[in-house]
Design an enzyme around this catalytic site. Sequence first.
Site, PDB file in Angstrom:
ATOM      1  N   ASP A  76      53.986  75.445  27.431  1.00 23.26           N
ATOM      2  CA  ASP A  76      54.878  74.400  27.911  1.00 23.26           C
ATOM      3  C   ASP A  76      55.327  74.649  29.349  1.00 23.26           C
ATOM      4  O   ASP A  76      55.564  73.703  30.100  1.00 23.26           O
ATOM      5  CB  ASP A  76      56.098  74.292  26.999  1.00 23.26           C
ATOM      6  N   ASN A 151      62.642  68.911  31.548  1.00 22.36           N
ATOM      7  CA  ASN A 151      63.532  69.333  30.463  1.00 22.36           C
ATOM      8  C   ASN A 151      65.005  69.184  30.809  1.00 22.36           C
ATOM      9  O   ASN A 151      65.737  68.483  30.131  1.00 22.36           O
ATOM     10  CB  ASN A 151      63.263  70.794  30.077  1.00 22.36           C
TER      11      ASN A 151
END
EC number: 2.7.1.23
Length: 285
Positions: A76, A151
């Site tokens: 990620d 994020n």
Amino acid sequence: MNHLYRSFKTIALVGKPRNDINLQMHKNLFHWLMERGYQVLVEKEVAITLELPFEHLATLEEIGHRAQLAIVIGGDGNMLGRARVLAKYDIPLIGINRGNLGFLTDIDPKNAYSQLEACLERGEFFVEERFLLEAKIERASEIVSTSNAVNEAVIHPAKIAHMIDFHVYINDKFAFSQRSDGLIVSTPTGSTAYSLSAGGPILTPNLNAIALVPMFPHTLTSRPLVVDGDSKISIRFAEHNTSQLEVGCDSQITLPFTPDDVVHIQKSEHKLRLLHLKIIIITMC
């Protein structure tokens, strides 16, 4: 079938290999794509390491201009770093998970070639859009630095474990004041990352919402707050705060600022376009 696959003429391989196994996967996938007639670009540093012909080397910016699809090889973290750059070029990304969790990287490396074949040659995928945040530092009425975040954007002191006092405004209206170690401003994508570890809510990826999560607040009543995804968030700081403060974007990019500055966070105009495999579920009646 998603007919977008017919537009995939130039495909890019991106990511920062952490070991020889990942590096070998870049090389194998490069040859696999070339054998199928695709034009292939490889992120510059990796291409140099693999000693690929010069015409296949490309920076992320060049990839954004020239490729119709980027395949991210890694975890990620690799996806986050490449997504922040490539989102502004409206290029879709699909990930081969060579990391740990793989929330954003769908493809299992053990079945990578068969799954990629399904995507590239039969269009067995769907596209999901996720919004990014844009963090800006205002100094003397001018924007001096900016960065996107997939994020979260985290406001914190540069000095470890040092409390700060700040005031939060939403759409130019005062919302709350807080004394804490910092504030996490999270997208739905990031709600299962750093925000979750700080007690933040889990948001489904398609929600148009932003979570504001305090970090170790010096109060018994402070709770996470979820606001509309189109909200404009501004944070101002008390003068007595430490002189070295930072905004961390996805724990990869750092924007330093001082208590005299104002931090602005809002939805970015760019979106992350993720390709996901279509999963066929057969039920027994």
